[in-house]
Design a protein around this motif. Structure first.
Motif, PDB file in Angstrom:
ATOM      1  N   ALA A  21      26.646  39.905 -45.530  1.00  0.00           N
ATOM      2  CA  ALA A  21      25.335  40.464 -45.199  1.00  0.00           C
ATOM      3  C   ALA A  21      25.415  41.328 -43.941  1.00  0.00           C
ATOM      4  N   GLY A  22      24.829  42.507 -44.020  1.00  0.00           N
ATOM      5  CA  GLY A  22      24.832  43.415 -42.875  1.00  0.00           C
ATOM      6  C   GLY A  22      25.980  44.389 -42.895  1.00  0.00           C
ATOM      7  N   THR A  23      26.605  44.610 -44.054  1.00  0.00           N
ATOM      8  CA  THR A  23      27.782  45.493 -44.107  1.00  0.00           C
ATOM      9  C   THR A  23      27.573  46.728 -44.980  1.00  0.00           C
ATOM     10  N   ALA A  24      26.361  46.976 -45.465  1.00  0.00           N
ATOM     11  CA  ALA A  24      26.115  48.164 -46.282  1.00  0.00           C
ATOM     12  C   ALA A  24      25.971  49.391 -45.388  1.00  0.00           C
ATOM     13  N   PRO A  25      26.688  50.480 -45.661  1.00  0.00           N
ATOM     14  CA  PRO A  25      26.546  51.698 -44.851  1.00  0.00           C
ATOM     15  C   PRO A  25      25.137  52.275 -44.964  1.00  0.00           C
ATOM     16  N   TYR A  26      24.649  52.801 -43.863  1.00  0.00           N
ATOM     17  CA  TYR A  26      23.302  53.369 -43.859  1.00  0.00           C
ATOM     18  C   TYR A  26      23.298  54.694 -44.631  1.00  0.00           C
ATOM     19  N   GLN A 219      19.486  44.168 -42.454  1.00  0.00           N
ATOM     20  CA  GLN A 219      20.060  43.755 -43.735  1.00  0.00           C
ATOM     21  C   GLN A 219      20.334  42.250 -43.742  1.00  0.00           C
ATOM     22  N   ALA A 220      20.894  41.760 -42.646  1.00  0.00           N
ATOM     23  CA  ALA A 220      21.191  40.326 -42.557  1.00  0.00           C
ATOM     24  C   ALA A 220      19.912  39.502 -42.599  1.00  0.00           C
ATOM     25  N   ALA A 221      18.860  39.996 -41.963  1.00  0.00           N
ATOM     26  CA  ALA A 221      17.584  39.269 -41.957  1.00  0.00           C
ATOM     27  C   ALA A 221      17.002  39.171 -43.364  1.00  0.00           C
ATOM     28  N   VAL A 222      17.019  40.273 -44.105  1.00  0.00           N
ATOM     29  CA  VAL A 222      16.487  40.259 -45.468  1.00  0.00           C
ATOM     30  C   VAL A 222      17.332  39.354 -46.362  1.00  0.00           C
ATOM     31  N   ALA A 223      18.654  39.411 -46.210  1.00  0.00           N
ATOM     32  CA  ALA A 223      19.526  38.555 -47.019  1.00  0.00           C
ATOM     33  C   ALA A 223      19.229  37.083 -46.771  1.00  0.00           C
ATOM     34  N   GLU A 224      18.943  36.732 -45.511  1.00  0.00           N
ATOM     35  CA  GLU A 224      18.624  35.335 -45.209  1.00  0.00           C
ATOM     36  C   GLU A 224      17.282  34.935 -45.825  1.00  0.00           C
ATOM     37  N   ALA A 225      16.316  35.846 -45.832  1.00  0.00           N
ATOM     38  CA  ALA A 225      15.029  35.545 -46.476  1.00  0.00           C
ATOM     39  C   ALA A 225      15.229  35.297 -47.970  1.00  0.00           C
ATOM     40  N   LEU A 226      16.067  36.089 -48.602  1.00  0.00           N
ATOM     41  CA  LEU A 226      16.352  35.900 -50.023  1.00  0.00           C
ATOM     42  C   LEU A 226      17.075  34.574 -50.260  1.00  0.00           C
ATOM     43  N   ARG A 227      17.966  34.247 -49.348  1.00  0.00           N
ATOM     44  CA  ARG A 227      18.706  32.985 -49.482  1.00  0.00           C
ATOM     45  C   ARG A 227      17.763  31.792 -49.318  1.00  0.00           C
ATOM     46  N   ARG A 228      16.846  31.891 -48.367  1.00  0.00           N
ATOM     47  CA  ARG A 228      15.964  30.770 -48.052  1.00  0.00           C
ATOM     48  C   ARG A 228      14.846  30.605 -49.083  1.00  0.00           C
ATOM     49  N   PHE A 229      14.270  31.724 -49.538  1.00  0.00           N
ATOM     50  CA  PHE A 229      13.070  31.631 -50.381  1.00  0.00           C
ATOM     51  C   PHE A 229      13.301  32.074 -51.825  1.00  0.00           C
ATOM     52  N   GLY A 230      14.534  32.448 -52.152  1.00  0.00           N
ATOM     53  CA  GLY A 230      14.853  32.772 -53.530  1.00  0.00           C
ATOM     54  C   GLY A 230      14.862  34.261 -53.802  1.00  0.00           C
ATOM     55  N   PRO A 231      15.397  34.645 -54.954  1.00  0.00           N
ATOM     56  CA  PRO A 231      15.512  36.066 -55.302  1.00  0.00           C
ATOM     57  C   PRO A 231      14.161  36.744 -55.337  1.00  0.00           C
ATOM     58  N   ALA A 232      14.170  38.041 -55.014  1.00  0.00           N
ATOM     59  CA  ALA A 232      12.920  38.802 -54.949  1.00  0.00           C
ATOM     60  C   ALA A 232      13.214  40.254 -55.268  1.00  0.00           C
ATOM     61  N   GLY A 233      12.159  41.022 -55.470  1.00  0.00           N
ATOM     62  CA  GLY A 233      12.287  42.434 -55.788  1.00  0.00           C
ATOM     63  C   GLY A 233      12.818  43.238 -54.616  1.00  0.00           C
ATOM     64  N   ARG A 234      13.274  44.435 -54.934  1.00  0.00           N
ATOM     65  CA  ARG A 234      13.891  45.318 -53.929  1.00  0.00           C
ATOM     66  C   ARG A 234      12.957  45.580 -52.758  1.00  0.00           C
ATOM     67  N   VAL A 288      32.381  44.000 -36.777  1.00  0.00           N
ATOM     68  CA  VAL A 288      31.167  43.377 -36.250  1.00  0.00           C
ATOM     69  C   VAL A 288      30.476  42.637 -37.387  1.00  0.00           C
ATOM     70  N   SER A 289      30.105  41.392 -37.149  1.00  0.00           N
ATOM     71  CA  SER A 289      29.359  40.633 -38.152  1.00  0.00           C
ATOM     72  C   SER A 289      28.005  40.243 -37.571  1.00  0.00           C
ATOM     73  N   TYR A 290      27.059  39.947 -38.464  1.00  0.00           N
ATOM     74  CA  TYR A 290      25.686  39.653 -38.064  1.00  0.00           C
ATOM     75  C   TYR A 290      25.299  38.296 -38.633  1.00  0.00           C
ATOM     76  N   GLU A 291      25.032  37.371 -37.737  1.00  0.00           N
ATOM     77  CA  GLU A 291      24.732  35.993 -38.114  1.00  0.00           C
ATOM     78  C   GLU A 291      23.270  35.679 -37.807  1.00  0.00           C
ATOM     79  N   VAL A 292      22.555  35.150 -38.785  1.00  0.00           N
ATOM     80  CA  VAL A 292      21.177  34.739 -38.574  1.00  0.00           C
ATOM     81  C   VAL A 292      21.179  33.380 -37.871  1.00  0.00           C
ATOM     82  N   THR A 293      20.543  33.310 -36.718  1.00  0.00           N
ATOM     83  CA  THR A 293      20.515  32.080 -35.931  1.00  0.00           C
ATOM     84  C   THR A 293      19.219  31.305 -36.122  1.00  0.00           C
ATOM     85  N   SER A 294      18.148  31.956 -36.571  1.00  0.00           N
ATOM     86  CA  SER A 294      16.918  31.230 -36.869  1.00  0.00           C
ATOM     87  C   SER A 294      16.010  32.068 -37.756  1.00  0.00           C
ATOM     88  N   LEU A 295      15.188  31.403 -38.522  1.00  0.00           N
ATOM     89  CA  LEU A 295      14.193  32.061 -39.374  1.00  0.00           C
ATOM     90  C   LEU A 295      12.947  31.187 -39.376  1.00  0.00           C
TER      91      LEU A 295
END
Length: 298
Positions: A21-26, A219-234, A288-295
């Motif tokens: 998460a957080g590795t897609a080029p802009y 990107q990392a924040a959105v990925a964590e939301a998807l992980r926590r609350f389930g798959p969702a639309g784009r 560089v990696s991006y780690e979610v520390t809280s949500l």
């Protein structure tokens, strides 16, 4: 590292546990040029075409920060009729627009320049791009081609092999455009599942590298939301606010029903120890990696 001692960047990244998460080029614009033959290591730049034409196309793409990718059908099948080119655009309002043309002679590629200045058409199906650029990185070929085969069997009109999309160590990489969604570490079965779910507008956190209209911590924040609350639309989550304090970010996401209306996500960046990040890399680099520390739901 294989049993024979050969270095494979995707194997090494998996062993290290590099975060996806957080590795897609802009970026939000892609230029595709169909070229069924072998691809040079530097893709479009290395083609044996009129240098003037290549320069015109490259400068026009650079103006809008578009990525130029060579594409071909799996198995290097000969083009049916004239070769195709396309400009794919993810608009700021979320609209997906595409312009398509054909070319036999190099000068016909200058049509790309006009397409880059035009809004493009709505209503086209998405394009599924599988990086299989072996001369750029071995892992892209070894891991990408089986994925391209599996996806092509399922969606023959949507799927193309393509040149380097970034992040060789996450092969096999799949990009859905102009949606602007990167997936990584796919194999044949998981790629079919990921694309099937994507086409149903159900994006999962598994294998998600990120959305290209967002910056890495977002990107990392959105990925964590998807992980926590389930798959969702784009477009189920929108970034409302991003605050940075050195290596930490506080990102507020707004969700559409039935997803949480507001999420506060804290993300921290880490610089890893230098290492080889690509199969052909000659010097160690620090990722560089991006780690979610809280949500927290607001």
């Amino acid at each position: 590292m294989s049993a024979a001692g050969r270095f494979f960047c995707a194997d090494a990244a998996g062993a290290r546990g590099d975060l996806l998460a957080g590795t897609a080029p802009y970026g939000s614009v892609w230029v595709l040029v169909e070229y069924p033959g072998g691809w040079p290591p530097n893709g479009f730049d290395g083609l044996d075409l009129d240098p003037h034409v290549k320069g015109v196309v490259f400068r026009a793409a650079q103006t809008v920060r578009a990525r130029i990718l060579l594409i071909r059908r799996h198995g290097r099948r000969a083009a049916e009729g004239p070769r195709r080119w396309a400009v794919l655009r993810h608009g700021v309002n979320g609209a997906y627009r595409q312009s398509w043309g054909t070319w036999d002679r190099a000068e016909e590629l200058t049509g790309i320049v006009g397409a880059l200045d035009a809004p493009g058409d709505l209503g086209h199906p998405p394009v599924v791009l599988v990086c299989a650029h072996g001369l750029h990185d071995v892992c892209c070929a070894v891991r990408g081609r089986p994925v391209a085969r599996a996806l092509s069997l399922r969606w023959p009109r949507l799927v193309w092999e393509c040149t380097h999309v970034g992040g060789d160590r996450f092969a096999a990489n799949v990009v859905v455009a102009p949606d602007g969604v990167y997936y990584g570490r796919l194999d044949a079965p998981s790629s079919v599942t990921a694309v099937e779910q994507h086409l149903a507008d159900r994006i999962h956190a598994d294998h998600l590298r990120g959305y290209t209209d967002l910056f890495p911590p977002q990107q990392a924040a959105v990925a964590e939301a998807l992980r926590r609350f389930g798959p969702a639309g784009r477009h189920a989550y929108a970034v409302e606010e991003t605050l940075r304090d050195h290596d930490r970010w506080r990102i507020r996401l707004a969700g559409r029903p039935p997803w949480p209306a507001s999420l506060d996500v804290e993300v921290r960046s880490h610089h890893a120890a230098p290492t080889l990040l690509t199969c052909r890399g000659r010097a160690a680099s620090s990722a560089v990696s991006y780690e979610v520390t809280s949500l927290r739901a607001g």
